[in-house]
Scaffold this motif. Structure first.
Motif, PDB file in Angstrom:
ATOM      1  N   SER A  66       8.053   5.203   1.559  1.00  0.00           N
ATOM      2  CA  SER A  66       8.196   4.735   0.314  1.00  0.00           C
ATOM      3  C   SER A  66       9.695   5.046  -0.255  1.00  0.00           C
ATOM      4  O   SER A  66      10.118   4.632  -1.280  1.00  0.00           O
TER       5      SER A  66
ATOM      6  N   PRO B 167      -2.338   6.839  -1.419  1.00  0.00           N
ATOM      7  CA  PRO B 167      -3.398   6.284  -2.162  1.00  0.00           C
ATOM      8  C   PRO B 167      -4.395   6.942  -2.657  1.00  0.00           C
ATOM      9  O   PRO B 167      -5.296   6.536  -3.564  1.00  0.00           O
ATOM     10  N   ASN B 168      -4.450   8.480  -2.420  1.00  0.00           N
ATOM     11  CA  ASN B 168      -5.605   9.420  -3.009  1.00  0.00           C
ATOM     12  C   ASN B 168      -5.125  10.170  -4.037  1.00  0.00           C
ATOM     13  O   ASN B 168      -5.790  11.144  -4.462  1.00  0.00           O
TER      14      ASN B 168
ATOM     15  N   ASN C 229       3.061  10.261   4.838  1.00  0.00           N
ATOM     16  CA  ASN C 229       2.575   9.240   4.033  1.00  0.00           C
ATOM     17  C   ASN C 229       3.661   8.690   3.153  1.00  0.00           C
ATOM     18  O   ASN C 229       3.770   7.564   2.882  1.00  0.00           O
TER      19      ASN C 229
ATOM     20  N   GLU D 130     -11.056   3.081   3.072  1.00  0.00           N
ATOM     21  CA  GLU D 130     -10.552   3.472   4.473  1.00  0.00           C
ATOM     22  C   GLU D 130     -11.757   4.291   5.291  1.00  0.00           C
ATOM     23  O   GLU D 130     -11.761   4.458   6.618  1.00  0.00           O
TER      24      GLU D 130
ATOM     25  N   SER E 204      -2.390   4.380  -8.402  1.00  0.00           N
ATOM     26  CA  SER E 204      -2.253   5.083  -7.140  1.00  0.00           C
ATOM     27  C   SER E 204      -0.743   5.413  -6.857  1.00  0.00           C
ATOM     28  O   SER E 204      -0.083   4.682  -7.007  1.00  0.00           O
TER      29      SER E 204
ATOM     30  N   CYS F 267      -2.968  11.755   1.166  1.00  0.00           N
ATOM     31  CA  CYS F 267      -2.012  10.616   1.274  1.00  0.00           C
ATOM     32  C   CYS F 267      -1.881  10.023  -0.136  1.00  0.00           C
ATOM     33  O   CYS F 267      -2.633  10.068  -0.997  1.00  0.00           O
TER      34      CYS F 267
ATOM     35  N   SER G 290       0.730   5.191  -4.182  1.00  0.00           N
ATOM     36  CA  SER G 290       1.147   4.766  -3.339  1.00  0.00           C
ATOM     37  C   SER G 290       1.694   3.090  -3.794  1.00  0.00           C
ATOM     38  O   SER G 290       2.378   2.465  -3.274  1.00  0.00           O
ATOM     39  N   GLU G 291       1.473   2.923  -5.352  1.00  0.00           N
ATOM     40  CA  GLU G 291       1.833   1.706  -5.828  1.00  0.00           C
ATOM     41  C   GLU G 291       3.179   2.022  -6.635  1.00  0.00           C
ATOM     42  O   GLU G 291       3.766   0.911  -7.093  1.00  0.00           O
TER      43      GLU G 291
END
Length: 277
Positions: A237, A198-199, A233, A32, A99, A196, A101-102
């Motif tokens: 989800s 993903p981090n 963020n 990013e 991550s 966020c 985010s997954e």
């Protein structure tokens, strides 16, 4: 959270370190921040390539990564660093896990307390020991530069702000600066700066947070910088109506914040999109 990606032609892949026989660097896309990202074929390391002005920024990420690694918080480790007139390459050891985010909504709910504690552990590091600053004045100056260059990406803004000129959005934030600076002075911590999902890395079996990645914005700031981004963020989800309120309550409970300041959260959430570009 975002920055315009560069063309692959801009990157000097000669900066990637040589690998043992049978191992290769596999491109996995652009970060990013605009860097080109590679993973070792055996999965043990990642490399970022940056070009031009981005090389100096990547050097800042390297220094922040090395500093945080020394605290024992459980994050990235620098394995190699190369810089030349053609760019820079940062190689870090892979943080185990996936991550955040997954994760599914149910898995994220299970991992959420560990994620919240990891962010709190970062915030609990001694501010005096941190050599990096990314406070409000610094970020508003950055926003002014991005806005002045017309580089704000409207896709990063909330839908209700996309029709408003970026200069107006910035002016509203600047008008609120005195109050926010006073709050920051009384609640300065070591922040991730881009907290966020993903981090954030999580063990998918135990739901334990294993570390934080992409540390280019780490520095001393108001703790609400991280809290605002993490909550915003994560909100997409959640699938059940009660998920978001429960996650919010758990986050603030772990951070020992009895009365969360929604206006303060909103301020930093409005500022962040103006600082990427």
């Amino acid at each position: 959270m975002h920055e315009t990606a560069r063309s692959d032609d801009d990157f000097n892949e000669d900066l990637l370190p040589d690998l043992p026989a049978g191992r290769t660097w596999v491109p996995v896309g652009s970060g990013e921040s605009g860097d080109k990202v590679y993973c070792r074929s055996d999965g043990v390391a990642y490399a970022k390539l940056s070009q031009g002005l981005g090389a100096a920024r990547l050097d800042g990420e390297r220094r922040r990564t090395e500093w945080l690694a020394a605290t024992g918080l459980g994050s990235l480790t620098v394995l190699d660093w190369r810089m030349s007139d053609s760019g820079a390459c940062l190689v870090t050891r892979t943080v185990p896990g996936v991550s955040a985010s997954e994760l599914s909504a149910s898995a994220l709910s299970a991992a959420w307390p560990s994620i919240a504690r990891q962010i709190k552990a970062l915030h609990d590091l001694p501010v005096a020991d941190c050599p990096f600053e990314r406070g409000l004045s610094t970020m508003v100056d950055r926003a002014a530069d991005v806005v002045g260059r017309g580089a704000v990406n409207p896709d990063f803004l909330d839908p209700d702000q996309r029709a408003i000129p970026a200069a107006v959005l910035l002016a509203r934030l600047q008008a609120d600066m005195p109050r926010r600076l006073a709050q920051e002075a009384g609640d300065l911590v070591v922040c991730h700066g881009d907290a966020c999902l993903p981090n954030v890395m999580v063990d998918p079996d135990t739901y334990r947070c294993t570390g934080l990645i992409d540390l280019g914005r780490l520095g001393t700031a108001d703790r609400y910088v991280d809290l605002a981004l993490l909550l915003a963020n994560a909100r997409e989800s959640w699938t059940s109506p009660g998920d978001a309120p429960a996650a919010r309550a758990r986050l603030f409970d772990i951070h020992a914040i009895a009365q969360p300041d929604q206006e303060r959260l909103d301020f930093y959430l409005r500022l962040d999109p103006l600082t990427w570009g």
